[in-house]
Design a protein around this motif. Structure first.
Motif, PDB file in Angstrom:
ATOM      1  N   GLY A  46       0.780  -1.240   0.000  1.00 39.86           N
ATOM      2  CA  GLY A  46       0.000   0.000   0.000  1.00 39.86           C
ATOM      3  C   GLY A  46       0.809   1.286   0.000  1.00 39.86           C
ATOM      4  O   GLY A  46       0.241   2.379   0.062  1.00 39.86           O
ATOM      5  N   ALA A  47       2.148   1.204  -0.100  1.00 36.74           N
ATOM      6  CA  ALA A  47       2.965   2.426  -0.076  1.00 36.74           C
ATOM      7  C   ALA A  47       2.719   3.288  -1.320  1.00 36.74           C
ATOM      8  O   ALA A  47       2.947   4.488  -1.307  1.00 36.74           O
ATOM      9  N   CYS A  48       2.255   2.663  -2.391  1.00 35.30           N
ATOM     10  CA  CYS A  48       2.036   3.387  -3.648  1.00 35.30           C
ATOM     11  C   CYS A  48       0.589   3.855  -3.805  1.00 35.30           C
ATOM     12  O   CYS A  48       0.186   4.251  -4.896  1.00 35.30           O
ATOM     13  N   SER A  49      -0.190   3.818  -2.714  1.00 35.72           N
ATOM     14  CA  SER A  49      -1.625   4.143  -2.815  1.00 35.72           C
ATOM     15  C   SER A  49      -1.860   5.573  -3.304  1.00 35.72           C
ATOM     16  O   SER A  49      -1.218   6.517  -2.842  1.00 35.72           O
ATOM     17  N   ILE A  50      -2.781   5.689  -4.237  1.00 36.63           N
ATOM     18  CA  ILE A  50      -3.224   6.999  -4.736  1.00 36.63           C
ATOM     19  C   ILE A  50      -4.757   6.955  -4.745  1.00 36.63           C
ATOM     20  O   ILE A  50      -5.352   5.922  -4.435  1.00 36.63           O
ATOM     21  N   LEU A  51      -5.381   8.080  -5.089  1.00 33.91           N
ATOM     22  CA  LEU A  51      -6.833   8.059  -5.222  1.00 33.91           C
ATOM     23  C   LEU A  51      -7.201   8.057  -6.698  1.00 33.91           C
ATOM     24  O   LEU A  51      -6.699   8.861  -7.477  1.00 33.91           O
ATOM     25  N   LEU A  52      -8.073   7.116  -7.070  1.00 30.02           N
ATOM     26  CA  LEU A  52      -8.647   7.065  -8.413  1.00 30.02           C
ATOM     27  C   LEU A  52     -10.122   7.411  -8.224  1.00 30.02           C
ATOM     28  O   LEU A  52     -10.850   6.632  -7.591  1.00 30.02           O
ATOM     29  N   ASN A  53     -10.541   8.555  -8.713  1.00 27.19           N
ATOM     30  CA  ASN A  53     -11.923   9.026  -8.501  1.00 27.19           C
ATOM     31  C   ASN A  53     -12.315   8.921  -7.026  1.00 27.19           C
ATOM     32  O   ASN A  53     -13.352   8.369  -6.686  1.00 27.19           O
ATOM     33  N   HIS A  54     -11.460   9.420  -6.138  1.00 28.92           N
ATOM     34  CA  HIS A  54     -11.675   9.485  -4.682  1.00 28.92           C
ATOM     35  C   HIS A  54     -11.520   8.144  -3.977  1.00 28.92           C
ATOM     36  O   HIS A  54     -11.692   8.069  -2.764  1.00 28.92           O
ATOM     37  N   HIS A  55     -11.227   7.045  -4.701  1.00 32.17           N
ATOM     38  CA  HIS A  55     -11.082   5.739  -4.048  1.00 32.17           C
ATOM     39  C   HIS A  55      -9.621   5.305  -4.041  1.00 32.17           C
ATOM     40  O   HIS A  55      -8.936   5.408  -5.049  1.00 32.17           O
ATOM     41  N   VAL A  56      -9.187   4.760  -2.919  1.00 33.08           N
ATOM     42  CA  VAL A  56      -7.783   4.345  -2.815  1.00 33.08           C
ATOM     43  C   VAL A  56      -7.507   3.168  -3.755  1.00 33.08           C
ATOM     44  O   VAL A  56      -8.316   2.250  -3.877  1.00 33.08           O
ATOM     45  N   VAL A  57      -6.375   3.249  -4.462  1.00 37.53           N
ATOM     46  CA  VAL A  57      -5.965   2.185  -5.396  1.00 37.53           C
ATOM     47  C   VAL A  57      -4.438   2.069  -5.345  1.00 37.53           C
ATOM     48  O   VAL A  57      -3.735   3.070  -5.168  1.00 37.53           O
ATOM     49  N   ASN A  58      -3.922   0.838  -5.493  1.00 35.39           N
ATOM     50  CA  ASN A  58      -2.472   0.628  -5.542  1.00 35.39           C
ATOM     51  C   ASN A  58      -1.964   1.035  -6.925  1.00 35.39           C
ATOM     52  O   ASN A  58      -2.282   0.362  -7.909  1.00 35.39           O
TER      53      ASN A  58
END
Lengths: 157, 279
Positions: A46-58
């Motif tokens: 999960g260190a690379c987590s970003i938000l895709l349309n407000h949802h967390v994604v690896n």
């Protein structure tokens, strides 16, 4: 190679690139957004987590071709918001940051949770953070930080 | 030089698949790991990609009198938030990976990837789900237990795509999913099991089990299940070891980095016992 357009931290961007590339690499190398970390590179940390349309994604598992016209938010973009300030202070006050490598991912997972569920239970917090590994804190302080942020930020989410 | 494609319609996608050998990419959560290369290099791919996660025609959940039909690119998270999805499938999905993967991972991808340890496939096989498969000039359906034929192998042809998954609208008195993994989240199953059971007047009227990670594909055998039908709960509980062992020959696990065959065999049988004790 293909021209790929998406929205990055609130701005329309386009990049001529191979759509099979990992978004993680594109963010770090092409946009110099190095708050996005590579840990395991296979969706476990999960260190690379970003938000895709407000949802967390690896972002290590997200090919560039899957984000056309979508909204991507990294810790650098999120930093400019009031919600970030609340989360940051909560993490500091709870002692939820030690080495800091997992922290950007934890913060994005926190934002993703509070966006959907502004007053989560302990159990819901644990599920929301379950994709992020922290080898320093033992997690209790991070869970506490999310609770503090939810309380102080009431009405923001 | 490989040329990847990001079609905007299903029709365009199916036409493309007629022209060349492609690898279909959906959420990417399995494929990006399998094709992983060094940091900041492109993934190691054998075939050019056709991306499909953007196809809105394949992103839906619908209820018909006989089925719940789920479009193949619908994400796990969308399924968790739908009132139409059967509870046992939601109980399974919440055990898959973590939110970051569930936001983009899909049921269609889990099926096409055909891992013997695929959690959603385990439950879909127990539910007797049907896979609807499309090409540019045909549409066919197949039971999911026949569609998956071995480790990473399905009957999908190069010009075909999974359109949807149809789950029969059947009520169950008991519908449980059990998973044993090395971590509560983001774990590939060491063993998993889905069990469905109906009981009327203390007599079993339906019994259905599927096991994950105990053989080259998710294992189930309707003939073994039927040995439970017509028996009273007391009969089964009083002979619990005998009834549990009926599944022993179906469970043929291997040693790998996650577990050993002995452990998997024992735990799979123990999970059946644990279920019988709840009756």
């Amino acid at each position: 190679m293909m021209m790929i357009k998406f929205i990055l931290n609130g701005e329309h961007v386009e990049i001529e690139s191979d759509p099979s590339r990992r978004l993680l690499d594109v963010l770090r190398s092409d946009f110099n957004l190095i708050g996005v970390k590579e840990g395991c590179g296979e969706g476990e940390c999960g260190a690379c987590s970003i938000l895709l349309n407000h949802h967390v994604v690896n972002s290590c598992l997200l090919p560039l071709g899957n984000i056309i016209n979508q909204e991507i938010m990294t810790i650098e973009g999120f930093k400019t918001t009031k919600r970030y300030q609340i989360i940051e202070q909560a993490y500091i006050d709870a002692g939820a940051v030690q080495c800091g490598f997992c922290t950007p991912g934890m913060v994005m997972a926190t934002e993703s949770l509070l966006h959907m569920n502004p007053s989560p239970s302990d159990f819901e917090i644990k599920i929301a953070l379950s994709g992020s590994l922290c080898r320093c804190t033992g997690y209790n302080m991070i869970i506490e930080a999310v609770k503090i942020a939810a309380e102080r930020g009431e009405g923001l989410w | 030089m490989v040329t990847h494609h990001i079609p905007s319609t299903l029709e365009e996608t199916l036409k493309l698949l007629e022209t060349n050998l492609y690898q279909v990419m959906c959420g990417g959560t399995d494929l990006m790991v399998q094709s992983r290369s060094w940091a900041n290099t492109v993934p190691k791919l054998v075939k050019p990609l056709v991306f499909i996660s953007q196809l809105s025609e394949l992103n839906f959940i619908e209820e018909t009198p006989d089925y719940i039909e789920i479009g193949s690119v619908t994400s796990y998270e969308t399924l968790l938030n739908s009132s139409l999805v059967p509870k046992v499938l939601k109980d399974t999905i919440i055990e898959i990976a973590a939110p970051g993967i569930r936001h983009v991972g899909t049921l269609g991808g889990n099926i096409a990837n055909a891992s013997p340890a695929a959690d959603a496939v385990c439950t879909l096989i127990a539910l007797d789900a049907i896979v609807e498969i499309m090409s540019s000039n045909s549409i066919r359906t197949e039971k999911i237990c026949d569609f998956i034929i071995g480790v990473k192998k399905t009957t999908l042809k190069p010009n075909e795509i999974i359109r949807s998954i149809k789950i029969p609208n059947v009520e169950h008195d008991y519908a449980n999913f059990y998973k044993v993994g090395g971590r509560k989240a983001d774990a590939i199953s060491k063993v998993s099991l889905c069990v469905l059971c109906n009981v009327k007047d203390n007599i079993i009227t339906k019994f259905r089990i599927a096991f994950g990670a105990v053989g080259p594909k998710v294992a189930s055998n309707i003939k073994t299940d039927e040995l439970f039908v017509g028996k009273t709960i007391d009969e089964i509980k009083n002979n619990i070891d005998d009834y549990t062992k009926k599944y022993a020959s179906l469970i043929t696990p291997i040693d790998d980095q996650r577990s050993t065959k002995e452990y998997r065999h024992k735990v799979a049988l123990n999970m059946i016992k644990a279920f019988i004790e709840t009756l």
